[in-house]
Design a protein around this motif. Structure first.
Motif, PDB file in Angstrom:
ATOM      1  N   VAL A   1       0.598  -1.222  -0.114  1.00 18.65           N
ATOM      2  CA  VAL A   1      -0.082  -0.092   0.071  1.00 18.65           C
ATOM      3  C   VAL A   1       0.806   1.336  -0.009  1.00 18.65           C
ATOM      4  O   VAL A   1       0.494   2.280  -0.651  1.00 18.65           O
ATOM      5  CB  VAL A   1      -0.988  -0.311   0.645  1.00 18.65           C
ATOM      6  CG1 VAL A   1      -1.394   1.051   1.489  1.00 18.65           C
ATOM      7  CG2 VAL A   1      -2.121  -0.838   1.131  1.00 18.65           C
TER       8      VAL A   1
ATOM      9  N   ALA B   1      -4.171   1.063  14.299  1.00 17.92           N
ATOM     10  CA  ALA B   1      -4.268  -0.395  14.742  1.00 17.92           C
ATOM     11  C   ALA B   1      -3.801  -1.619  14.385  1.00 17.92           C
ATOM     12  O   ALA B   1      -4.053  -1.853  12.833  1.00 17.92           O
ATOM     13  CB  ALA B   1      -6.074  -0.802  14.969  1.00 17.92           C
ATOM     14  N   HIS B   2      -2.909  -2.289  15.324  1.00 21.29           N
ATOM     15  CA  HIS B   2      -2.167  -3.560  14.373  1.00 21.29           C
ATOM     16  C   HIS B   2      -3.078  -4.693  14.656  1.00 21.29           C
ATOM     17  O   HIS B   2      -3.757  -4.618  15.874  1.00 21.29           O
ATOM     18  CB  HIS B   2      -1.022  -3.375  14.408  1.00 21.29           C
ATOM     19  CG  HIS B   2      -0.265  -2.222  13.567  1.00 21.29           C
ATOM     20  ND1 HIS B   2      -0.232  -2.356  12.538  1.00 21.29           N
ATOM     21  CD2 HIS B   2       0.097  -1.620  14.726  1.00 21.29           C
ATOM     22  CE1 HIS B   2       1.051  -1.412  12.761  1.00 21.29           C
ATOM     23  NE2 HIS B   2       1.229  -0.341  13.571  1.00 21.29           N
ATOM     24  N   GLU B   3      -3.612  -5.549  13.334  1.00 17.05           N
ATOM     25  CA  GLU B   3      -3.982  -6.731  13.807  1.00 17.05           C
ATOM     26  C   GLU B   3      -3.150  -7.683  13.875  1.00 17.05           C
ATOM     27  O   GLU B   3      -2.818  -8.517  12.500  1.00 17.05           O
ATOM     28  CB  GLU B   3      -5.097  -7.419  12.702  1.00 17.05           C
ATOM     29  CG  GLU B   3      -6.409  -6.403  13.301  1.00 17.05           C
ATOM     30  CD  GLU B   3      -7.144  -7.246  12.567  1.00 17.05           C
ATOM     31  OE1 GLU B   3      -7.427  -8.509  11.492  1.00 17.05           O
ATOM     32  OE2 GLU B   3      -8.874  -6.468  11.562  1.00 17.05           O
TER      33      GLU B   3
ATOM     34  N   TYR C   1      -9.638 -10.340   9.768  1.00 19.43           N
ATOM     35  CA  TYR C   1      -8.674  -9.769   8.345  1.00 19.43           C
ATOM     36  C   TYR C   1      -7.134 -10.495   7.938  1.00 19.43           C
ATOM     37  O   TYR C   1      -6.577 -10.631   7.033  1.00 19.43           O
ATOM     38  CB  TYR C   1      -8.434  -8.488   8.878  1.00 19.43           C
ATOM     39  CG  TYR C   1      -8.008  -7.451   7.561  1.00 19.43           C
ATOM     40  CD1 TYR C   1      -8.129  -7.848   6.307  1.00 19.43           C
ATOM     41  CD2 TYR C   1      -6.929  -7.461   8.139  1.00 19.43           C
ATOM     42  CE1 TYR C   1      -7.438  -7.388   5.598  1.00 19.43           C
ATOM     43  CE2 TYR C   1      -6.205  -5.809   7.449  1.00 19.43           C
ATOM     44  CZ  TYR C   1      -6.483  -6.770   5.884  1.00 19.43           C
ATOM     45  OH  TYR C   1      -5.062  -5.658   5.091  1.00 19.43           O
TER      46      TYR C   1
ATOM     47  N   THR D   1      -4.576  -1.126   5.804  1.00 26.09           N
ATOM     48  CA  THR D   1      -3.281  -1.690   5.451  1.00 26.09           C
ATOM     49  C   THR D   1      -3.075  -3.597   5.300  1.00 26.09           C
ATOM     50  O   THR D   1      -3.636  -3.808   5.590  1.00 26.09           O
ATOM     51  CB  THR D   1      -2.362  -1.105   6.095  1.00 26.09           C
ATOM     52  OG1 THR D   1      -2.187  -1.843   6.803  1.00 26.09           O
ATOM     53  CG2 THR D   1      -2.843   0.492   5.957  1.00 26.09           C
ATOM     54  N   GLU D   2      -2.081  -3.984   5.311  1.00 27.00           N
ATOM     55  CA  GLU D   2      -1.430  -5.381   5.442  1.00 27.00           C
ATOM     56  C   GLU D   2      -1.711  -5.487   6.510  1.00 27.00           C
ATOM     57  O   GLU D   2      -1.591  -6.658   7.143  1.00 27.00           O
ATOM     58  CB  GLU D   2       0.385  -5.629   4.419  1.00 27.00           C
ATOM     59  CG  GLU D   2      -0.081  -5.144   3.293  1.00 27.00           C
ATOM     60  CD  GLU D   2       0.107  -4.307   2.639  1.00 27.00           C
ATOM     61  OE1 GLU D   2       0.340  -2.912   3.392  1.00 27.00           O
ATOM     62  OE2 GLU D   2       0.647  -3.451   1.870  1.00 27.00           O
ATOM     63  N   PHE D   3      -1.163  -4.549   7.595  1.00 31.05           N
ATOM     64  CA  PHE D   3      -1.143  -4.684   8.372  1.00 31.05           C
ATOM     65  C   PHE D   3      -2.347  -4.379   9.306  1.00 31.05           C
ATOM     66  O   PHE D   3      -2.353  -4.620  10.865  1.00 31.05           O
ATOM     67  CB  PHE D   3       0.132  -3.417   9.349  1.00 31.05           C
ATOM     68  CG  PHE D   3       1.141  -3.668   8.610  1.00 31.05           C
ATOM     69  CD1 PHE D   3       2.084  -5.027   8.257  1.00 31.05           C
ATOM     70  CD2 PHE D   3       1.566  -2.928   7.763  1.00 31.05           C
ATOM     71  CE1 PHE D   3       2.978  -5.123   7.604  1.00 31.05           C
ATOM     72  CE2 PHE D   3       2.292  -2.898   7.168  1.00 31.05           C
ATOM     73  CZ  PHE D   3       3.595  -4.112   6.392  1.00 31.05           C
ATOM     74  N   GLY D   4      -3.305  -3.619   9.487  1.00 32.42           N
ATOM     75  CA  GLY D   4      -4.338  -3.459  10.002  1.00 32.42           C
ATOM     76  C   GLY D   4      -5.091  -2.544   9.303  1.00 32.42           C
ATOM     77  O   GLY D   4      -5.277  -1.834   8.720  1.00 32.42           O
ATOM     78  N   TYR D   5      -5.692  -1.235  10.475  1.00 31.20           N
ATOM     79  CA  TYR D   5      -6.143   0.212  10.238  1.00 31.20           C
ATOM     80  C   TYR D   5      -5.512   1.177  10.504  1.00 31.20           C
ATOM     81  O   TYR D   5      -4.821   1.550  11.456  1.00 31.20           O
ATOM     82  CB  TYR D   5      -7.601  -0.135  10.408  1.00 31.20           C
ATOM     83  CG  TYR D   5      -8.596  -1.072   9.963  1.00 31.20           C
ATOM     84  CD1 TYR D   5      -9.196  -0.791   9.430  1.00 31.20           C
ATOM     85  CD2 TYR D   5      -8.520  -2.465  11.251  1.00 31.20           C
ATOM     86  CE1 TYR D   5     -10.417  -1.872   8.722  1.00 31.20           C
ATOM     87  CE2 TYR D   5      -9.567  -3.711  10.649  1.00 31.20           C
ATOM     88  CZ  TYR D   5     -10.329  -2.672   9.372  1.00 31.20           C
ATOM     89  OH  TYR D   5     -10.839  -3.624   8.555  1.00 31.20           O
TER      90      TYR D   5
END
Ligand SMILES: Cc1cc2nc3c(=O)[nH]c(=O)nc-3n(C[C@H](O)[C@H](O)[C@H](O)COP(=O)(O)OP(=O)(O)OC[C@H]3O[C@@H](n4cnc5c(N)ncnc54)[C@H](O)[C@@H]3O)c2cc1C
Ligand SMILES: Nc1ncnc2c1ncn2[C@@H]1O[C@H](COP(=O)(O)O)[C@@H](O)[C@H]1O
Lengths: 321, 257
Positions: free
Chosen positions: A95, A188-190, A244, B158-162
């Motif tokens: 991205v 925010a990391h998932e 996700y 994104t690839e990592f979250g929001y």
């Protein structure tokens, strides 16, 4: 040729796809392959890049560069290209990187080829390999400008550690006003649980063909039997069936396990780009015309509700015997 | 609030690359790029929420692209501007972003919206180039957009979250296709679209130098078209009740179980 590779990081790690591009650049035989690390408190990452073939690493270390936003990074790269005369700038797609590359293309009036899976030197000329129209055709592309800019699909190249070390140079960061007016207010990391799908040797992925979230247990049990991780398509993630963090594809993770088992997945191009580098691909789908069969090593035309539980049982039996 | 939406006319149906020009064959029927309907929808919602303003479509393409623009007008956009000139054919990212930026400068909108990607080029990059030329802040992959106090708040994946990103206006934003469900044009909208202004601009109208667009203004080229590499041997079987066993045998052969 003098090449600059954009090295993206997340947390305290350089991302594998960028290191893969760096290794590829080094393998093209240039004396002058440099990397650039851009962020805040990132100097330690520069040394790491030396191990993957960078002779030089530029470090732009500035609190204003902390958030992964594209525009200030364009400023840094444009300055580096102008000051050092790099004729090629390479990126691993993400991205962030796509926006940086396109902004740089406009700033320098430089050609950008995207979605490349490889690059070769042919008679001194750089030629990019680009699958197009749903990968039905492979196009050889080139540049009429310097610098030449390229974005590579994730997973195109494996990083190879060569054990070298890089000369680290600080960049004197100068940013445009418009580049710094957007502001990151929250990130925010998932994080996924269990084995990360990017590192797993086996990924069992489920799609809409499972019929409902409750049937993900079929996929989980098979993954467990094979010691693998669970992946998902965007369709099921959007439907809220699965988190996700397990999404594989263009807007999710790129994986390249030894074995990828696709259960009830149609094989849309956006999913394919995230898993096509897998060693062996097995697909189970009840539609004999599903696109996934076009890039599977073993395709099974059948119902996931029948085939998957039996497969899990057989794998468990083998382990038990 | 004045919003410009960049929309593209793309070929419909099975796409092919012409072997002699090595360009996408654009001779057949075309339609509004499906991803751009999300950008048009979002523009209409922002205008409605702001209680007024204007939504202008800006496009670069062949003359028949006006038909695709009419669909977006039927959805509710106010007018359309199409840059169309024989000299533009074959424009790549550098050239397209240059010409579009010229038209956008003329419009001077508070917000420029883009769709997720063009269904023919699959680039998903144009906005970043246009924003750089306009020297405006840019946010991509917007999945949620709110406007207030002269600024926009964007939530994106994104690839990592929001991420949540805030930007002052004027700005450039590219929306993801997850942002909304585009409305269908109503009969009234379809009828009304026929009388909405649809302007066609030449390069001269925009003072765009001919060597900045088309093949001359492009910085990339296509050398050759090749067949995709084959994945090697591939097997396909029908499940006759025995498929699970066949998979296990296959995996054993590959030493994967
Ligand atoms: C910009 C963009 C980005 C995207 N990014 C991604 C991404 O990162 N990752 C991603 O995965 N997708 C992505 N997509 C979406 C992608 O185009 C597809 O829509 C998605 O991958 C489809 O998911 P699916 O295969 O689960 O669902 P479907 O396409 O609905 O396919 C379900 C399949 O299951 C089969 N099936 C049904 N019932 C059974 C049964 N009982 N047994 C066996 N088979 C059965 C059907 O035949 C069908 O082939 C993106 C799309 C866009 C536009
Ligand atoms: N010729 C064009 N005219 C106007 N807008 C365009 C054009 N090409 C692309 N776009 C816009 O840019 C977005 C991304 O396109 P791309 O980067 O080509 O995939 C599309 O969704 C459109 O909003």
């Amino acid at each position: 040729m003098s090449t600059l590779v954009f090295l993206e990081h997340h947390g305290n790690e350089l991302l594998k796809p960028s290191l893969g591009v760096l290794s590829k650049a080094a393998s093209l035989g240039d004396e002058d392959v440099a990397g650039v690390v851009i962020g805040s408190d990132v100097r330690a990452l520069a040394d790491e890049a030396g191990k993957f073939g960078a002779a030089r690493v530029h470090v732009a270390d500035d609190p204003r560069l902390e958030a992964p936003l594209a525009q200030p990074r364009v400023d840094v790269l444009a300055q580096l290209v102008r000051d050092n005369g790099y004729d090629t700038v390479l990126f691993a797609n993400s991205v962030l990187a796509a926006d940086v590359a396109a902004g740089l293309a406009a700033r320098l009036d430089a050609g950008l080829n995207w979605d490349l899976t490889d690059v070769v030197r042919d008679d001194g000329r750089l030629v990019g390999k680009r699958p197009a129209l749903q990968d039905s055709i492979y196009v050889d592309v080139g540049w009429t400008s310097e610098p030449r800019l390229a974005l590579f699909r994730q997973g195109s190249f494996d990083p190879t550690a060569t054990g070298g070390s890089a000369e680290v140079e600080d960049v004197n960061v100068q940013l445009e006003e418009f580049s710094t007016s957007a502001r990151m207010v929250e990130q925010a990391h998932e994080e996924s649980e269990g084995p990360s799908i990017e590192d797993a040797e086996v990924v069992v992925a489920g799609g809409r063909g499972l019929g409902g979230p409750e049937n993900f247990t079929l996929v989980e049990q098979l993954a467990k039997a094979l010691g693998g991780a669970v992946g998902a398509t965007r369709a099921v993630v959007d439907a809220g069936w699965y988190p996700y963090s397990t999404q594989v594809g263009q807007t999710g993770k790129t994986v390249a396990p030894k074995l990828y088992i696709a259960c009830g997945i149609s094989g849309a191009i956006q999913h394919k780009v995230g898993m096509q580098a897998s060693g062996v691909i097995v697909a189970i789908n009840k539609d004999p015309n599903a696109p996934i069969f076009e890039f599977s090593d073993l395709g099974v035309v059948g119902d996931v509700h029948e085939v998957v539980p039996k497969l899990t049982e057989l794998v468990n039996q083998r382990k038990g015997s | 609030m004045k919003i410009a939406v960049c929309v593209k006319h793309v070929p419909e149906g099975v796409k092919r690359i012409d072997a002699s020009s090595k360009r996408l064959d654009r001779s057949g029927e075309g339609a509004l790029n499906a991803f751009d309907a999300n950008a048009v929808e979002e523009a209409l919602r922002l205008k409605e929420a702001a209680g007024g303003g204007e939504v202008v479509l800006v496009s670069l393409g062949p003359a028949k692209a006006q038909d695709a623009l009419r669909k977006a007008l039927a959805m509710g956009a106010d007018r359309a501007v199409l840059i169309s000139d024989d000299a533009v054919a074959g424009s790549d990212l550098v050239a397209t972003s240059y010409a579009l930026a010229k038209a956008l400068e003329r419009e001077n909108a508070d917000l420029v919206l883009f769709g997720q990607q063009a269904g023919d080029s699959d680039g998903a990059v144009l906005w970043a180039a246009v924003a750089d030329r306009l020297r405006r802040p840019m946010v991509s992959q917007a999945a949620e957009l709110t406007h207030g106090d002269g600024k926009l708040t964007v939530k994106r994946q994104t690839e990592f979250g929001y991420d949540v990103i805030e930007t002052p206006l004027p700005a450039v934003v590219a929306v993801s296709d997850a942002i909304n469900e585009p409305r269908y044009p109503s009969l009234k909208g379809i009828m009304g679209a026929k009388s909405k202004p649809q302007e066609t601009l030449s390069l001269a109208d925009l003072a765009v130098e001919a060597d900045r667009v088309g093949t001359d203004g492009s910085r990339t080229e296509v050398y050759a078209l090749n067949a995709p590499p084959s994945r090697g041997e591939s097997r396909k079987i029908d499940d006759d009740g025995n498929a699970a066993q066949q998979i296990v045998d296959f995996l054993a052969e590959k030493r994967l179980v």
